[in-house]
Design an enzyme around this catalytic site. Structure first.
Site, PDB file in Angstrom:
ATOM      1  NE  ARG A  25     102.010  74.523  19.262  1.00  0.00           N
ATOM      2  CZ  ARG A  25     102.965  73.944  19.974  1.00  0.00           C
ATOM      3  NH1 ARG A  25     102.771  72.815  20.566  1.00  0.00           N
ATOM      4  NH2 ARG A  25     104.136  74.535  20.065  1.00  0.00           N
ATOM      5  NE  ARG A  29     103.010  66.335  20.569  1.00  0.00           N
ATOM      6  CZ  ARG A  29     104.105  66.837  21.116  1.00  0.00           C
ATOM      7  NH1 ARG A  29     105.220  66.142  21.110  1.00  0.00           N
ATOM      8  NH2 ARG A  29     104.084  68.025  21.684  1.00  0.00           N
ATOM      9  NE  ARG A  38     105.139  64.754  15.004  1.00  0.00           N
ATOM     10  CZ  ARG A  38     106.297  64.148  15.244  1.00  0.00           C
ATOM     11  NH1 ARG A  38     106.647  63.118  14.523  1.00  0.00           N
ATOM     12  NH2 ARG A  38     107.105  64.608  16.180  1.00  0.00           N
ATOM     13  CG  ASP A  74     107.003  75.261  14.952  1.00  0.00           C
ATOM     14  OD1 ASP A  74     106.323  74.630  15.769  1.00  0.00           O
ATOM     15  OD2 ASP A  74     107.953  76.003  15.283  1.00  0.00           O
ATOM     16  CE1 TYR A 150     111.734  77.524  21.468  1.00  0.00           C
ATOM     17  CE2 TYR A 150     110.533  79.513  20.909  1.00  0.00           C
ATOM     18  CZ  TYR A 150     110.596  78.294  21.559  1.00  0.00           C
ATOM     19  OH  TYR A 150     109.530  77.842  22.285  1.00  0.00           O
TER      20      TYR A 150
HETATM   21  O1  CP3 Z   1      97.997  75.829  16.377  1.00  0.00           O
HETATM   22  C1  CP3 Z   1      98.058  74.965  15.475  1.00  0.00           C
HETATM   23  O2  CP3 Z   1      97.320  73.964  15.449  1.00  0.00           O
HETATM   24  C2  CP3 Z   1      99.005  75.207  14.313  1.00  0.00           C
HETATM   25  C3  CP3 Z   1     100.278  74.634  14.416  1.00  0.00           C
HETATM   26  C4  CP3 Z   1     101.369  75.221  15.312  1.00  0.00           C
HETATM   27  C5  CP3 Z   1     102.499  74.444  15.668  1.00  0.00           C
HETATM   28  N1  CP3 Z   1     103.361  75.264  16.324  1.00  0.00           N
HETATM   29  C6  CP3 Z   1     102.726  73.021  15.332  1.00  0.00           C
HETATM   30  C7  CP3 Z   1     103.578  72.244  16.251  1.00  0.00           C
HETATM   31  C8  CP3 Z   1     101.550  76.497  15.839  1.00  0.00           C
HETATM   32  C9  CP3 Z   1     100.626  77.710  15.797  1.00  0.00           C
HETATM   33  C10 CP3 Z   1     102.822  76.506  16.473  1.00  0.00           C
HETATM   34  C11 CP3 Z   1     103.399  77.708  17.108  1.00  0.00           C
HETATM   35  C12 CP3 Z   1     104.579  77.566  17.944  1.00  0.00           C
HETATM   36  N2  CP3 Z   1     105.663  76.754  17.757  1.00  0.00           N
HETATM   37  C13 CP3 Z   1     104.842  78.374  19.068  1.00  0.00           C
HETATM   38  C14 CP3 Z   1     103.964  79.498  19.541  1.00  0.00           C
HETATM   39  C15 CP3 Z   1     102.788  79.009  20.260  1.00  0.00           C
HETATM   40  C16 CP3 Z   1     103.062  78.520  21.626  1.00  0.00           C
HETATM   41  O3  CP3 Z   1     102.690  77.375  21.897  1.00  0.00           O
HETATM   42  O4  CP3 Z   1     103.573  79.312  22.420  1.00  0.00           O
HETATM   43  C17 CP3 Z   1     106.071  77.974  19.604  1.00  0.00           C
HETATM   44  C18 CP3 Z   1     106.745  78.549  20.842  1.00  0.00           C
HETATM   45  C19 CP3 Z   1     106.597  76.961  18.767  1.00  0.00           C
HETATM   46  C20 CP3 Z   1     107.898  76.265  18.888  1.00  0.00           C
HETATM   47  C21 CP3 Z   1     107.724  74.842  19.107  1.00  0.00           C
HETATM   48  N3  CP3 Z   1     107.246  73.949  18.173  1.00  0.00           N
HETATM   49  C22 CP3 Z   1     108.019  74.101  20.283  1.00  0.00           C
HETATM   50  C23 CP3 Z   1     108.540  74.717  21.572  1.00  0.00           C
HETATM   51  C24 CP3 Z   1     107.726  72.766  20.008  1.00  0.00           C
HETATM   52  C25 CP3 Z   1     107.979  71.589  20.880  1.00  0.00           C
HETATM   53  C26 CP3 Z   1     107.081  71.498  22.047  1.00  0.00           C
HETATM   54  C27 CP3 Z   1     106.170  70.330  21.923  1.00  0.00           C
HETATM   55  O5  CP3 Z   1     104.963  70.503  22.159  1.00  0.00           O
HETATM   56  O6  CP3 Z   1     106.667  69.226  21.639  1.00  0.00           O
HETATM   57  C28 CP3 Z   1     107.189  72.701  18.708  1.00  0.00           C
HETATM   58  C29 CP3 Z   1     106.713  71.484  18.025  1.00  0.00           C
HETATM   59  C30 CP3 Z   1     105.347  71.554  17.443  1.00  0.00           C
HETATM   60  N4  CP3 Z   1     104.870  72.525  16.617  1.00  0.00           N
HETATM   61  C31 CP3 Z   1     104.329  70.599  17.641  1.00  0.00           C
HETATM   62  C32 CP3 Z   1     103.226  71.020  16.892  1.00  0.00           C
HETATM   63  C33 CP3 Z   1     101.883  70.349  16.728  1.00  0.00           C
HETATM   64  C34 CP3 Z   1     104.495  69.366  18.512  1.00  0.00           C
HETATM   65  C35 CP3 Z   1     103.943  68.113  18.008  1.00  0.00           C
HETATM   66  C36 CP3 Z   1     104.757  67.232  17.132  1.00  0.00           C
HETATM   67  O7  CP3 Z   1     105.979  67.102  17.300  1.00  0.00           O
HETATM   68  O8  CP3 Z   1     104.088  66.613  16.315  1.00  0.00           O
END
Ligand code: CP3
Length: 360
Positions: A25, A29, A38, A74, A150
């Site tokens: 990640r 943000r 964003r 994602d 999920y």
């Molecule tokens: O790592 C990176 O920089 C690449 C981008 C990336 C995102 N999601 C973008 C994202 C990666 C590798 C993921 C993987 C991901 N997505 C996982 C596995 C990694 C982990 O953290 O366990 C999971 C479980 C998800 C599912 C997911 N996506 C959730 C649960 C959420 C919401 C939680 C939150 O932080 O709000 C997301 C949204 C998401 N995916 C964001 C980002 C940057 C949140 C930011 C936004 O809304 O702009």
């Protein structure tokens, strides 16, 4: 072009000049540049526009000097062509429109052609390979268990009760779902590699909710299918999970050139459990990035000392960067990892021993 191959070399357990470092990640943000994009685009809108996804992927590479880029996407994107609906609701995380609960729901999941249905991801990869100038690009997907959780729960979960209920009460439905999902995820990873991803990571973020026995029976064969499909494409494969202390030997059996560790187990302890014939990624607690710099430094050096100069350590957090993380601390960790050398390690080790840091 300035080739930086220390990340790829470490994946193969080859010697490196300094320990490579990147962060799960690393785009997100906590960075002002990301928030600026964003503000005008939803998360999915960024993913759908390859130029924007590539730009966001580049942000941490430019700002931090990390040794690898991770594609901005994602793990839930494949849910969209499966016909299940995906939204990111404000403050709630992901919401699946049509959760999968029955044999009929599994049968109704649409076939996915990764090359076309997720073509925007492949396009972002092709753009990035032109822009990255020698920094390797990591592609990724969710592991079958974590993605299944999920789509069964309909979103995030703490107890995974609906997921486990399907596993224990309707194993045929569970296996049919995992069979379909693992094929889709394997194809998706293969497509990313063919588009130019130089390594891939499989995120099994929530697999630590399972006992070793249930992991072996209900998850391992499907993770193995995805990991082996990527391996056959001849790029390094990273297999990551959290809360996996008791699952490590089985995760290794499932596959991966590199195993990702969270912070709940000391790096040397985790590596010894796995054996040193596999590379190791991790494992700083993401919350430590909120600590004062001297504390961060102590912990970074502790991890590097535990890695003990062995080839095959990639520095990372134990899970993704948290939302309000100070960017300057993330940058400081990159520099600390790159500046560390065995001599300095010994010096700082003796300084640290007067404090509370543990040394094996
Ligand atoms: O790592 C990176 O920089 C690449 C981008 C990336 C995102 N999601 C973008 C994202 C990666 C590798 C993921 C993987 C991901 N997505 C996982 C596995 C990694 C982990 O953290 O366990 C999971 C479980 C998800 C599912 C997911 N996506 C959730 C649960 C959420 C919401 C939680 C939150 O932080 O709000 C997301 C949204 C998401 N995916 C964001 C980002 C940057 C949140 C930011 C936004 O809304 O702009």
């Amino acid at each position: 072009m300035e080739i930086n191959d220390r990340f790829l070399r470490a994946c193969r357990r080859e010697p490196v000049d300094v320990t490579p470092v990147w962060f799960m990640r690393q785009a997100g943000r906590y960075m002002a540049e990301y928030r600026a994009i964003r503000e005008k685009n939803s998360l999915l809108e960024i993913c759908y526009q390859p130029e924007l996804a590539a730009e966001v992927t580049m942000q941490p590479v430019r700002a931090l000097g990390v040794d690898a880029a991770i594609l901005f996407a994602d793990i839930l994107l494949p849910v969209i062509p499966l016909g299940l609906g995906l939204e990111f609701a404000k403050g709630e995380g992901p919401v699946i429109g049509k959760p999968v609960r029955t044999a009929e729901d599994v049968a109704a999941m649409k076939p996915v052609d990764a090359e076309t249905d997720l073509g925007y991801v492949m396009e972002a990869i092709r753009i990035l390979r032109g822009e990255l100038n020698g920094t390797p690009l990591i592609g990724f997907c969710g592991a079958p268990f974590t993605v299944a959780s999920y789509i069964i729960e309909g979103g995030s979960s703490r107890e995974f009760l609906k997921t486990k209920t399907m596993m224990y009460s309707a194993p045929d439905v569970w296996h049919a779902l995992m069979d379909k999902l693992s094929n889709v995820l394997a194809d998706y990873l293969i497509a990313q590699i063919r588009a130019g991803a130089q390594a891939v990571q499989v995120f099994d973020s929530w697999v630590g909710a399972l006992s070793p026995q249930d992991y072996e029976n209900f998850v391992l064969p499907y993770s193995q299918r995805v990991l082996q499909a990527a391996k056959a494409e001849k790029v390094p494969v990273i297999h990551f999970g959290t809360n996996t202390t008791t699952l490590l030997p089985l995760m290794k059996h499932a596959g991966g050139d590199v195993i990702g560790l969270d912070w709940r187990i000391p790096l040397d302890d985790g590596w010894a459990r796995l054996g040193h014939d596999v590379a190791m990624q991790g494992n700083l607690d993401p919350a430590l990035l909120f600590a004062p710099l001297p504390e961060i430094k102590k912990r970074v050096h502790d991890i590097l000392r535990r890695a003990d100069g062995r080839p095959g350590h990639i520095f990372n957090l134990g899970h993704g960067i948290l939302q309000h993380t100070p960017v300057e601390n993330v940058k400081a960790v990159v520099d600390m990892v790159h500046e560390y050398s065995p001599t300095r390690a010994e010096q700082s080790a003796s300084a640290v021993e007067t404090g509370s840091a543990v040394r094996s």
